[in-house]
Motif scaffolding. Structure first.
Motif, PDB file in Angstrom:
ATOM      1  N   PRO A 413       1.006  -1.482   0.270  1.00  0.00           N
ATOM      2  CA  PRO A 413      -0.065   0.136  -0.175  1.00  0.00           C
ATOM      3  C   PRO A 413       0.851   1.415  -0.395  1.00  0.00           C
ATOM      4  O   PRO A 413       1.567   0.966   0.125  1.00  0.00           O
ATOM      5  N   ASN A 415      -0.500   4.402   1.629  1.00  0.00           N
ATOM      6  CA  ASN A 415      -1.655   5.550   2.228  1.00  0.00           C
ATOM      7  C   ASN A 415      -1.358   6.440   3.834  1.00  0.00           C
ATOM      8  O   ASN A 415      -0.976   7.296   3.049  1.00  0.00           O
ATOM      9  N   GLU A 416      -0.293   5.951   4.192  1.00  0.00           N
ATOM     10  CA  GLU A 416       0.221   6.207   5.413  1.00  0.00           C
ATOM     11  C   GLU A 416       2.010   6.847   5.504  1.00  0.00           C
ATOM     12  O   GLU A 416       2.589   6.102   4.185  1.00  0.00           O
ATOM     13  N   ASP A 419       4.353   3.722   4.973  1.00  0.00           N
ATOM     14  CA  ASP A 419       4.277   3.063   3.546  1.00  0.00           C
ATOM     15  C   ASP A 419       5.137   4.057   2.679  1.00  0.00           C
ATOM     16  O   ASP A 419       6.041   3.274   1.759  1.00  0.00           O
ATOM     17  N   ASN A 574      -0.479   8.879  -5.015  1.00  0.00           N
ATOM     18  CA  ASN A 574      -1.578   8.374  -4.274  1.00  0.00           C
ATOM     19  C   ASN A 574      -2.780   8.942  -4.408  1.00  0.00           C
ATOM     20  O   ASN A 574      -3.806   9.002  -3.990  1.00  0.00           O
ATOM     21  N   HIS A 575      -2.906   9.924  -5.643  1.00  0.00           N
ATOM     22  CA  HIS A 575      -3.982  10.550  -5.703  1.00  0.00           C
ATOM     23  C   HIS A 575      -3.911   9.704  -8.022  1.00  0.00           C
ATOM     24  O   HIS A 575      -3.234   9.961  -8.342  1.00  0.00           O
ATOM     25  N   SER A 601      -1.436   2.552  -4.131  1.00  0.00           N
ATOM     26  CA  SER A 601      -2.979   2.449  -3.332  1.00  0.00           C
ATOM     27  C   SER A 601      -4.110   1.750  -3.890  1.00  0.00           C
ATOM     28  O   SER A 601      -4.063   1.410  -5.681  1.00  0.00           O
ATOM     29  N   GLU A 602      -4.965   0.004  -3.177  1.00  0.00           N
ATOM     30  CA  GLU A 602      -5.402  -0.791  -4.960  1.00  0.00           C
ATOM     31  C   GLU A 602      -6.636   0.339  -5.460  1.00  0.00           C
ATOM     32  O   GLU A 602      -7.390   0.351  -6.118  1.00  0.00           O
ATOM     33  N   LYS A 603      -7.146   1.925  -4.765  1.00  0.00           N
ATOM     34  CA  LYS A 603      -8.510   2.435  -5.643  1.00  0.00           C
ATOM     35  C   LYS A 603      -7.520   2.696  -6.929  1.00  0.00           C
ATOM     36  O   LYS A 603      -8.194   3.263  -7.497  1.00  0.00           O
TER      37      LYS A 603
END
Length: 626
Positions: A413, A415-416, A419, A574-575, A601-603
């Motif tokens: 991931p 996200n943080e 990470d 991350n976006h 990120s998965e999204k």
């Protein structure tokens, strides 16, 4: 009206270049100014033309700034598609191409004149009705008859006998290329493109025993040229050839710029229509990276009877510049071969091919071949399974692959903050072996090879997840771990171990866009940047003499095309951003030979997989309409 264009520039919807061009072309006509600015912006995004239905508020600026788009369309007089057509047909800056104007309008498509000319030249080349070569053949009624028996006798020993149950697409590809002056062979990683080319070149050499063929190899970047040199050399050594036949194989590939004789500080090439290249056969690898203007220049420089074989992966990213020539042409592979062509290829290979009769078929379909079997990735290869899922746009299948804990694919991931630190630690671990080789004063060739075994890829140039941010953070952490020693002050850019990638051609130095070098100390203790040339030789250059370049711990996916790495680490932001597409993810995944680490990120990953690249052009229509 000008205030709207200033707002568009501030938002990044238009460039200053787009607005300046529009003002020059349109004068005080607001509708014409919007059309010209939009066309220039489309060209900047890699599109060849502007379709008139794009000049509607919901589609302007790719739908990103609806308020601004509506205001500009309103200021232009709210024209619909028929009104745009009438306006453009009457404006002095637009023609149908019969006389010189800045813009050309053809069948609801608006072009910059240069792009219209290039696209027409490429279309005419690929639909040339006389594109069949003439070896041991005679012409009757404008058709070419090849000595098929002799050709079959050459192909069978090279590829082996045909199987009743399985089509040997490599053998079919060779038959396609040997019986056409122009051929396109497309296949994913591990499908054997170079093996196929080695065998078809052997076939050409054997079919022309009385003459020495002038064969040349080329690729868009130095790295791709070096890979082609190495892989074709290895493949040819496995063939049973006489010394005289083997001597006809080229021992070095060049970049397209070097092949065409790029001139320093000039757009002119040494070789062109009036001074064609001296060759009989040209093989162009990584053809998906060849943009429309470069393809037009290459075509113009080819001798009239030269064969050209384009290799590439139609599913990879298109060229950075305008056009997606390989992808556009390979669409016609879905039409299948014509019945006559399928029957000929069946006779030549022994493989059972079925032809397709279609009223809308284009002749270009008969010069194509898709290699469909991967010899690199087995049925349980995570890299292969993931590439297949991404290529088909199936984000659910991609998620299933990543959740299986397969040994060659790892997903993390992003996200943080922790990470991101984990990502940087992985980069340090990946680059530690080559930096240890630098400390141990290993030979430059060994250090370059070790560096190429691990590579960080990213989608962006700017930002923390982009080229600049990642390179800076990786350098900082390498310094903290004592793996590099960056001097302070103005000299801090250069240190032993710094990898760089050339981003602007310098033909005088023999360095080209995409070449990678490593900074090392020579026997006198001076810092030099060492590059491996396509022929395997090592060249060193003073850092101060290098053309424009970037630090290369991280490189963009676009720049990685034509390269392969034992271990590839892919970082996605991350976006979601429009640059994140299915082709970008597929290209990055297929740079990995044995190991892939994916930080995303998965999204964001799912959205990228479901977003195919769009490159607008008129090439498909022009190939079909003749």
């Amino acid at each position: 009206m000008i205030a709207l264009y200033e707002q568009a520039m501030a938002l990044g919807a238009l460039r200053a270049l787009d607005v300046q061009f529009a003002r020059m072309v349109a004068g005080d006509n607001p509708a014409m100014m919007l059309a010209a600015a939009s066309l220039s912006a489309e060209a900047g995004r890699g599109h060849v033309c502007l379709r008139l239905n794009e000049l509607q508020p919901e589609r302007l600026f790719e739908g990103r700034f609806p308020g601004l788009a509506s205001a500009m369309w309103l200021a232009a007089g709210e024209p619909d598609e028929s009104a745009w057509l009438e306006l453009l047909q009457q404006h002095s800056a637009v023609s149908d191409g019969t006389h010189a104007t800045p813009l050309v309008l053809q069948q609801q498509r608006l072009y910059l004149q240069r792009m219209w000319q290039d696209e027409g030249q490429v279309a005419a080349f690929f639909i040339d009705e006389n594109a069949s070569p003439q070896f041991d053949s005679i012409k009757q009624n404008s058709e070419v008859f090849v000595d098929e028996g002799r050709l079959r006798q050459v192909l069978d020993p090279l590829f082996g006998p045909a199987s009743i149950d399985d089509i040997d697409w490599q053998k079919v590809a060779a038959a396609v290329a040997v019986t056409r002056r122009i051929a396109i062979i497309s296949g994913g990683p591990g499908t054997g493109k170079t093996t196929t080319v080695a065998k078809l070149l052997a076939a050409l050499v054997q079919l022309n025993p009385e003459s020495r063929l002038r064969i040349q190899l080329a690729a868009p970047t130095g790295k791709a040229a070096a890979r082609l040199t190495e892989s074709l050399g290895q493949a040819s050594q496995r063939l049973e050839l006489t010394e005289a036949q083997r001597a006809q194989f080229p021992d070095e590939a060049s970049t397209l710029h070097r092949l065409l004789g790029a001139q320093p500080n000039s757009q002119r090439m040494r070789y062109h229509r009036g001074n064609p290249l001296h060759l009989d056969v040209l093989v162009v690898d990584e053809a998906s990276m060849v943009d429309l203007p470069m393809m037009a220049r290459l075509i113009a420089a080819l001798p009239a009877q030269a064969r050209v074989i384009f290799l590439g992966d139609r599913d990879q990213l298109a060229s950075v510049e305008a056009g997606a020539v390989l992808g556009d042409i390979c669409r016609f592979a879905e039409q299948g071969y014509s019945p006559a062509r399928a029957a000929q290829l069946t006779r030549l290979t022994g493989c059972q091919l079925e032809g397709t009769e279609r009223a809308d078929a284009a002749s270009v379909r008969d010069m194509l071949c898709l290699l469909r079997k991967s010899y690199r990735f087995g049925a349980k290869s995570g890299i292969g399974l993931l590439a297949t899922a991404v290529n088909s746009g199936d984000s659910h299948a991609a998620r299933r692959v990543l959740s299986q804990n397969l040994p060659d694919v790892a997903s993390f991931p992003l996200n943080e903050t922790d990470d991101f630190q984990s990502l940087l630690n992985a980069c340090v671990a990946g680059y530690r072996p080559y930096l240890q080789a630098v400390v141990n004063a290993a030979p430059p060739a060994e250090i370059l090879k070790t560096f190429s075994e691990f590579q960080v890829l990213c989608a962006l140039r700017e930002g923390p997840f982009g080229l600049a941010g990642l390179n800076e953070r990786i350098e900082q952490l390498l310094q903290r771990h004592g793996l590099i020693r960056r001097p302070t002050g103005l000299g801090g850019r250069w240190y032993a171990g710094r990898p760089v990638m050339i981003s602007r051609n310098d033909s005088a130095l023999g360095l080209f866009n995409g070449d990678i070098g490593i900074t090392l100390r020579n026997e006198l203790g001076e810092l030099r940047v060492y590059f491996q040339l396509p022929d395997g030789q090592i060249k060193s250059v003073q850092p101060s003499r290098l053309p424009v370049h970037d630090t290369a711990y991280a490189m963009t996916v676009h720049k990685s095309q034509g390269s392969e790495f034992e271990h590839t680490l892919l970082v996605l932001p991350n976006h979601f951003l429009p640059v994140l597409t299915r082709e970008l993810v597929y290209t990055a995944i297929t740079r990995a030979k044995r190991q892939l680490s994916l930080y995303a990120s998965e999204k964001v990953l799912a959205k990228a997989i479901s977003t195919p690249t769009q490159r607008r052009s008129g090439l498909v229509e022009r190939l079909t309409s003749r």
